[in-house]
Write an enzyme that holds these catalytic residues in place. Structure first.
Site, PDB file in Angstrom:
ATOM      1  N   ARG A 254     -14.879 -10.294 -14.283  1.00 34.12           N
ATOM      2  CA  ARG A 254     -15.197 -11.323 -15.271  1.00 34.12           C
ATOM      3  C   ARG A 254     -16.192 -10.796 -16.301  1.00 34.12           C
ATOM      4  NH1 ARG A 254     -13.353 -15.694 -17.959  1.00 34.12           N
ATOM      5  NH2 ARG A 254     -15.011 -17.182 -18.454  1.00 34.12           N
TER       6      ARG A 254
ATOM      7  N   HIS B 110     -13.520 -13.636 -30.108  1.00 33.67           N
ATOM      8  CA  HIS B 110     -12.283 -14.216 -29.603  1.00 33.67           C
ATOM      9  C   HIS B 110     -12.490 -15.632 -29.066  1.00 33.67           C
ATOM     10  CE1 HIS B 110      -8.263 -14.294 -27.975  1.00 33.67           C
ATOM     11  NE2 HIS B 110      -8.710 -14.527 -26.753  1.00 33.67           N
ATOM     12  N   ASP B 111     -13.612 -15.890 -28.450  1.00 34.54           N
ATOM     13  CA  ASP B 111     -13.881 -17.210 -27.870  1.00 34.54           C
ATOM     14  C   ASP B 111     -14.049 -18.302 -28.919  1.00 34.54           C
ATOM     15  OD1 ASP B 111     -13.599 -16.959 -25.189  1.00 34.54           O
ATOM     16  OD2 ASP B 111     -15.724 -17.010 -24.684  1.00 34.54           O
TER      17      ASP B 111
ATOM     18  N   ASP C 298     -12.799 -11.473 -34.216  1.00 32.39           N
ATOM     19  CA  ASP C 298     -12.053 -11.292 -32.963  1.00 32.39           C
ATOM     20  C   ASP C 298     -11.517  -9.859 -32.917  1.00 32.39           C
ATOM     21  OD1 ASP C 298     -10.379 -11.386 -30.769  1.00 32.39           O
ATOM     22  OD2 ASP C 298      -9.272 -13.153 -31.415  1.00 32.39           O
TER      23      ASP C 298
ATOM     24  N   SER D  56      -5.173 -17.455 -27.396  1.00 29.08           N
ATOM     25  CA  SER D  56      -5.173 -16.256 -26.568  1.00 29.08           C
ATOM     26  C   SER D  56      -3.859 -16.154 -25.786  1.00 29.08           C
ATOM     27  CB  SER D  56      -6.394 -16.286 -25.642  1.00 29.08           C
ATOM     28  OG  SER D  56      -6.600 -15.055 -25.003  1.00 29.08           O
TER      29      SER D  56
END
Length: 383
Positions: A227, A356-357, A323, A157
């Site tokens: 968040r 993405h994680d 992602d 990232s």
């Protein structure tokens, strides 16, 4: 809160070092920092010729605590599954370095640290930073550690952005590079999501125009919403549907109100509130702005291959099929630019529904890619 000046229990060295004590450190915005703190941890042993050092660049809300129990949260470090004896980044083989980035809130100078000119916290007087500034500060750390060549620079990232900046800015220092789920520039969509997050923080009355620390307040609601909105972008629709769907939270029927009826609502609220316990709101503003400003080709006349013209590093570029924050097309752009620059590059898209994680999560194909590349580079290096 733990004493961040002490080394992590699993670290071989670390704490807080003061940098730029003899010469000022000039940021892209023109402001100079002097004698500033930078927090770091190292894991493993540096070999005699200092050829086994790996710099791990963390993402937006990461820090220097890669593995073992995090001294603030009590949870495993953010890359605990990858760093340690016998793991992908084998600390019996490699000397692994993690540092808290410039502008961070885990010991490195940032908006919550003391401004030596005023004797109070910087708050919004802290200068705006860039990815280049972050990398240049890491370079000062390596100078302090006496390391003039890195076996590998790796990160996912925003950490992947730092990897790319390293290979462009310090091409003679990097033997191999692994940018994961990254891009050579932030997209308009990513800039937009970060702006929503920043506005959520600034809309919280307890933000106090950035002076909340001096006021004894914390913009917890705004930071939690920031968040929550960001966390959605880290996951995939497939994963969210599989994990939560429309399942209700501890009830059989909807309440016809505005509490957390659905499990996904409860999950996001939990993610938001746990985040505010470990992160600083102003740091979030500065770091998201740094990632938004990143455009590697800009310094090279808009020509991305020119950014890699001098690099001799071996690259392994990794993306993830689900992602949508940093989609595979971003990684392919990097690969095309590296190929145009006649660089040595391999590319792998890992099939996963983790979004993405996925760069944080142990996956057999992902681990095999990293391990295979590092083993090959170690043979070339004679490690």
């Amino acid at each position: 809160m733990a004493d961040l000046t002490l080394p992590h229990p699993l670290a071989t060295d670390g704490g807080i070092v003061r940098l730029a004590s003899s010469e000022p450190f000039t940021l892209r915005c023109g402001v100079q920092l002097r004698d500033f703190p930078l927090a770091y941890q190292t894991f493993g042993t540096l070999n005699s010729d200092k050829s086994n050092a790996i710099l791990v660049c963390h993402a937006l809300t990461g820090d220097q605590y890669l593995c073992g129990e995090h001294p603030v949260t009590g949870k495993p470090g953010w890359w605990d599954g990858f760093v340690g004896p016998g793991k992908v980044l084998d600390t019996d083989r490699y000397y692994v370095i993690g540092s808290n980035i410039l502008g961070g809130c885990m010991g490195t100078v940032g908006p919550k640290e003391i401004n030596p000119d005023t004797g109070t916290t910087y708050n919004l007087d802290f200068p705006v930073i860039t990815i280049a500034d972050i990398v240049n500060a890491q370079k000062l750390l390596l100078d302090y550690l006496g390391i003039d060549n890195l076996f590998c620079v790796i990160g996912g990232s925003m950490g992947g952005m730092q990897v790319l900046e390293w290979t462009a800015k310090y091409p003679d220092m990097v033997f191999s590079a692994i940018p994961i789920a990254a891009a050579a520039r932030h997209s308009a969509q990513n800039i937009a999501f970060h702006e929503i997050a920043r506005q959520a923080i600034k809309a919280d009355p307890d933000w106090c125009q950035g002076n909340y620390l001096n006021e004894g307040k914390t913009p917890t609601k705004g930071l939690a919403v920031a968040r929550m909105s960001s966390h959605i972008t880290y996951l995939s629709e497939t994963l969210l549907q599989k994990k939560f769907g429309r399942l209700l939270q501890d009830r059989e029927h909807v309440t016809y109100g505005f509490e957390a009826d659905f499990q996904i609502e409860s999950y996001l609220r939990h993610q938001g509130m746990t985040f505010v316990e470990r992160f600083d709101a102003n740091s979030f503003l500065y770091i998201t702005r740094a990632s938004n400003y990143f455009d590697l080709a800009h310094d090279y006349g808009g020509n991305l291959p020119k950014a890699f013209a001098r690099t001799a590093a071996h690259f392994c570029v990794i993306s993830f099929s689900s992602d949508w924050l940093f989609p595979t097309i971003n990684s392919k752009e990097i690969v095309r630019a590296l190929s145009a620059a006649a660089a040595n590059v391999a590319f792998v898209e890992v099939a996963t529904d983790r979004g993405h994680d996925a760069f944080l999560i142990n996956d057999p194909d992902y681990e095999a890619t990293l391990t295979g590349f590092l083993d090959n580079m170690a043979k070339r290096r004679g490690l």
